[in-house]
Design a protein around this motif. Structure first.
Motif, PDB file in Angstrom:
ATOM      1  N   GLY A 131       0.806  -1.221   0.000  1.00 18.64           N
ATOM      2  CA  GLY A 131       0.000   0.000   0.000  1.00 18.64           C
ATOM      3  C   GLY A 131       0.837   1.268   0.000  1.00 18.64           C
ATOM      4  O   GLY A 131       0.467   2.261   0.623  1.00 18.64           O
ATOM      5  N   GLN A 132       1.961   1.242  -0.693  1.00 18.03           N
ATOM      6  CA  GLN A 132       2.859   2.404  -0.707  1.00 18.03           C
ATOM      7  C   GLN A 132       3.103   2.895  -2.133  1.00 18.03           C
ATOM      8  O   GLN A 132       4.215   3.243  -2.500  1.00 18.03           O
ATOM      9  N   GLN A 133       2.028   2.959  -2.925  1.00 20.77           N
ATOM     10  CA  GLN A 133       2.167   3.383  -4.313  1.00 20.77           C
ATOM     11  C   GLN A 133       2.634   4.826  -4.444  1.00 20.77           C
ATOM     12  O   GLN A 133       3.129   5.218  -5.490  1.00 20.77           O
ATOM     13  N   ARG A 134       2.500   5.617  -3.395  1.00 24.15           N
ATOM     14  CA  ARG A 134       2.929   7.019  -3.463  1.00 24.15           C
ATOM     15  C   ARG A 134       4.450   7.164  -3.480  1.00 24.15           C
ATOM     16  O   ARG A 134       4.968   8.214  -3.835  1.00 24.15           O
ATOM     17  N   ILE A 135       5.129   6.128  -3.061  1.00 24.67           N
ATOM     18  CA  ILE A 135       6.594   6.177  -3.075  1.00 24.67           C
ATOM     19  C   ILE A 135       7.048   6.146  -4.529  1.00 24.67           C
ATOM     20  O   ILE A 135       6.751   5.211  -5.263  1.00 24.67           O
ATOM     21  N   ASN A 136       7.768   7.190  -4.940  1.00 24.84           N
ATOM     22  CA  ASN A 136       8.129   7.286  -6.355  1.00 24.84           C
ATOM     23  C   ASN A 136       9.634   7.288  -6.617  1.00 24.84           C
ATOM     24  O   ASN A 136      10.050   7.394  -7.754  1.00 24.84           O
ATOM     25  N   ASP A 137      10.440   7.175  -5.585  1.00 24.91           N
ATOM     26  CA  ASP A 137      11.886   7.152  -5.799  1.00 24.91           C
ATOM     27  C   ASP A 137      12.413   5.746  -5.518  1.00 24.91           C
ATOM     28  O   ASP A 137      12.707   5.382  -4.378  1.00 24.91           O
ATOM     29  N   ASP A 138      12.529   4.958  -6.589  1.00 26.85           N
ATOM     30  CA  ASP A 138      12.961   3.568  -6.443  1.00 26.85           C
ATOM     31  C   ASP A 138      14.399   3.449  -5.953  1.00 26.85           C
ATOM     32  O   ASP A 138      14.771   2.444  -5.349  1.00 26.85           O
ATOM     33  N   ASN A 139      15.215   4.458  -6.196  1.00 27.02           N
ATOM     34  CA  ASN A 139      16.604   4.412  -5.728  1.00 27.02           C
ATOM     35  C   ASN A 139      16.680   4.411  -4.204  1.00 27.02           C
ATOM     36  O   ASN A 139      17.502   3.704  -3.616  1.00 27.02           O
ATOM     37  N   ILE A 140      15.818   5.191  -3.559  1.00 29.14           N
ATOM     38  CA  ILE A 140      15.815   5.224  -2.093  1.00 29.14           C
ATOM     39  C   ILE A 140      15.288   3.898  -1.544  1.00 29.14           C
ATOM     40  O   ILE A 140      15.808   3.372  -0.561  1.00 29.14           O
ATOM     41  N   VAL A 141      14.279   3.333  -2.198  1.00 34.45           N
ATOM     42  CA  VAL A 141      13.758   2.031  -1.774  1.00 34.45           C
ATOM     43  C   VAL A 141      14.858   0.975  -1.900  1.00 34.45           C
ATOM     44  O   VAL A 141      15.081   0.180  -0.983  1.00 34.45           O
ATOM     45  N   GLU A 143      18.061   1.472  -1.837  1.00 32.86           N
ATOM     46  CA  GLU A 143      19.055   1.741  -0.793  1.00 32.86           C
ATOM     47  C   GLU A 143      18.588   1.185   0.548  1.00 32.86           C
ATOM     48  O   GLU A 143      19.364   0.581   1.296  1.00 32.86           O
ATOM     49  N   ALA A 144      17.300   1.364   0.849  1.00 30.91           N
ATOM     50  CA  ALA A 144      16.749   0.837   2.102  1.00 30.91           C
ATOM     51  C   ALA A 144      16.872  -0.687   2.134  1.00 30.91           C
ATOM     52  O   ALA A 144      17.279  -1.262   3.146  1.00 30.91           O
ATOM     53  N   PHE A 145      16.545  -1.347   1.028  1.00 32.86           N
ATOM     54  CA  PHE A 145      16.668  -2.807   0.965  1.00 32.86           C
ATOM     55  C   PHE A 145      18.122  -3.241   1.152  1.00 32.86           C
ATOM     56  O   PHE A 145      18.403  -4.239   1.804  1.00 32.86           O
ATOM     57  N   ASN A 146      19.041  -2.491   0.567  1.00 30.83           N
ATOM     58  CA  ASN A 146      20.466  -2.817   0.694  1.00 30.83           C
ATOM     59  C   ASN A 146      20.972  -2.674   2.122  1.00 30.83           C
ATOM     60  O   ASN A 146      21.894  -3.371   2.529  1.00 30.83           O
ATOM     61  N   LYS A 147      20.400  -1.763   2.869  1.00 34.65           N
ATOM     62  CA  LYS A 147      20.868  -1.504   4.230  1.00 34.65           C
ATOM     63  C   LYS A 147      20.120  -2.321   5.282  1.00 34.65           C
ATOM     64  O   LYS A 147      20.410  -2.217   6.468  1.00 34.65           O
ATOM     65  N   LEU A 148      19.171  -3.130   4.843  1.00 33.46           N
ATOM     66  CA  LEU A 148      18.411  -3.942   5.788  1.00 33.46           C
ATOM     67  C   LEU A 148      19.302  -4.934   6.513  1.00 33.46           C
ATOM     68  O   LEU A 148      20.163  -5.565   5.918  1.00 33.46           O
ATOM     69  N   ARG A 149      19.071  -5.064   7.787  1.00 31.36           N
ATOM     70  CA  ARG A 149      19.679  -6.112   8.596  1.00 31.36           C
ATOM     71  C   ARG A 149      18.538  -6.768   9.352  1.00 31.36           C
ATOM     72  O   ARG A 149      17.562  -6.123   9.714  1.00 31.36           O
ATOM     73  N   THR A 161      16.784  -1.078  10.012  1.00 30.46           N
ATOM     74  CA  THR A 161      17.517  -0.187   9.114  1.00 30.46           C
ATOM     75  C   THR A 161      18.309   0.776   9.985  1.00 30.46           C
ATOM     76  O   THR A 161      17.932   1.036  11.127  1.00 30.46           O
ATOM     77  N   PRO A 162      19.407   1.319   9.462  1.00 34.30           N
ATOM     78  CA  PRO A 162      20.222   2.218  10.284  1.00 34.30           C
ATOM     79  C   PRO A 162      19.489   3.512  10.650  1.00 34.30           C
ATOM     80  O   PRO A 162      19.805   4.144  11.641  1.00 34.30           O
ATOM     81  N   TYR A 163      18.505   3.884   9.842  1.00 34.69           N
ATOM     82  CA  TYR A 163      17.702   5.078  10.102  1.00 34.69           C
ATOM     83  C   TYR A 163      16.422   4.956   9.283  1.00 34.69           C
ATOM     84  O   TYR A 163      16.360   4.184   8.322  1.00 34.69           O
ATOM     85  N   PRO A 164      15.371   5.690   9.655  1.00 38.88           N
ATOM     86  CA  PRO A 164      14.124   5.605   8.882  1.00 38.88           C
ATOM     87  C   PRO A 164      14.320   6.188   7.477  1.00 38.88           C
ATOM     88  O   PRO A 164      14.895   7.259   7.321  1.00 38.88           O
ATOM     89  N   PHE A 165      13.866   5.469   6.475  1.00 34.57           N
ATOM     90  CA  PHE A 165      13.958   5.951   5.100  1.00 34.57           C
ATOM     91  C   PHE A 165      12.667   6.661   4.733  1.00 34.57           C
ATOM     92  O   PHE A 165      11.576   6.171   5.002  1.00 34.57           O
ATOM     93  N   LYS A 166      12.824   7.837   4.108  1.00 35.04           N
ATOM     94  CA  LYS A 166      11.672   8.620   3.666  1.00 35.04           C
ATOM     95  C   LYS A 166      11.845   8.994   2.213  1.00 35.04           C
ATOM     96  O   LYS A 166      12.946   9.271   1.759  1.00 35.04           O
ATOM     97  N   ILE A 172       9.024   4.865   4.572  1.00 35.45           N
ATOM     98  CA  ILE A 172       8.798   3.461   4.223  1.00 35.45           C
ATOM     99  C   ILE A 172       8.322   2.763   5.497  1.00 35.45           C
ATOM    100  O   ILE A 172       8.958   2.858   6.546  1.00 35.45           O
ATOM    101  N   LYS A 173       7.202   2.086   5.393  1.00 31.56           N
ATOM    102  CA  LYS A 173       6.635   1.404   6.560  1.00 31.56           C
ATOM    103  C   LYS A 173       7.551   0.268   7.004  1.00 31.56           C
ATOM    104  O   LYS A 173       8.009  -0.526   6.180  1.00 31.56           O
ATOM    105  N   ASN A 174       7.780   0.178   8.300  1.00 27.97           N
ATOM    106  CA  ASN A 174       8.659  -0.876   8.820  1.00 27.97           C
ATOM    107  C   ASN A 174       8.166  -2.277   8.482  1.00 27.97           C
ATOM    108  O   ASN A 174       8.955  -3.152   8.145  1.00 27.97           O
ATOM    109  N   ASP A 175       6.858  -2.505   8.564  1.00 29.78           N
ATOM    110  CA  ASP A 175       6.353  -3.854   8.296  1.00 29.78           C
ATOM    111  C   ASP A 175       6.444  -4.225   6.813  1.00 29.78           C
ATOM    112  O   ASP A 175       6.325  -5.388   6.448  1.00 29.78           O
TER     113      ASP A 175
END
Length: 198
Positions: A131-141, A143-149, A161-166, A172-175
């Motif tokens: 339910g996050q169709q409003r997110i339009n910057d795939d590069n930030i998404v 990056e968030a996936f790359n930094k996931l632990r 994640t090291p910090y909340p991604f916006k 980006i919702k944590n769940d």
């Protein structure tokens, strides 16, 4: 486990017990370990075609170094990282028991990687499912996936994640990170961190 101080020429007489080697860089750990493995190969009466020496180390570079130094003695030794060892001997043979629970496509599994799925169609589906169709910057998404632990807490997988991604004003919702993980499993992709989870 008792602590014994050794030098690089020391031989352990009781080769049937496990041990841990701990020393600083350049102290001769690998040199000693290779010599110890060779000693086991020459003196143990427990080895056979199906019984081998397992040597677990931290890095792929160390794996290659140990194999190279063992030379022709390496046929009865399995040298691997902890992740590779667990994947080969635990995850791969037994993942079918939990595949349905995690919707894991085991027909597609071919090792474990550090692959991060971030192509357009995958991200589009992820946005729809979360339910996050409003997110339009795939590069930030990406990056968030790359930094996931991932952390396992009471048999539950928790994303960190090291910090909340916006993206703009939309965080980006944590769940939704867990949904990302589920989508990769549906494609038969096991990430490096997943080996410890399964």
């Amino acid at each position: 486990m008792p602590i014994t101080t050794i030098n690089s020429d020391y031989k352990i007489a009781d080769i049937d017990n496990n041990f841990k080697v701990s020393a600083g860089p350049g102290a001769g750990k690998t040199y000693w370990l290779v010599n110890h493995i060779k000693n086991i190969l020459h003196t143990s009466n427990k080895l056979s075609i199906t019984r081998r020496v397992a040597c677990i180390t931290y890095t792929n570079t160390a794996v290659e170094t140990i194999y190279k130094r063992l030379g022709t003695s390496s046929s009865q030794v399995e040298v691997s990282t902890i992740h590779s060892f667990l994947y080969k001997h635990i995850v791969k043979p037994y993942v079918s028991f939990v595949a349905e629970q995690y919707n894991l496509d085991i027909s597609e599994i071919d090792g474990h990687d550090n692959i991060v799925l971030s192509n357009y169609s995958f991200l589009k589906e992820w946005k729809e499912r979360t339910g996050q169709q409003r997110i339009n910057d795939d590069n930030i998404v990406s990056e968030a996936f790359n930094k996931l632990r991932w952390k396992i807490d009471n048999d539950e997988l928790i994303a960190r994640t090291p910090y909340p991604f916006k993206i703009g004003r939309y965080p980006i919702k944590n769940d939704s990170y867990l949904e990302y993980k589920k989508m990769t499993w549906e494609k038969g992709i096991i990430h490096h961190d997943d080996v410890l989870f399964f």
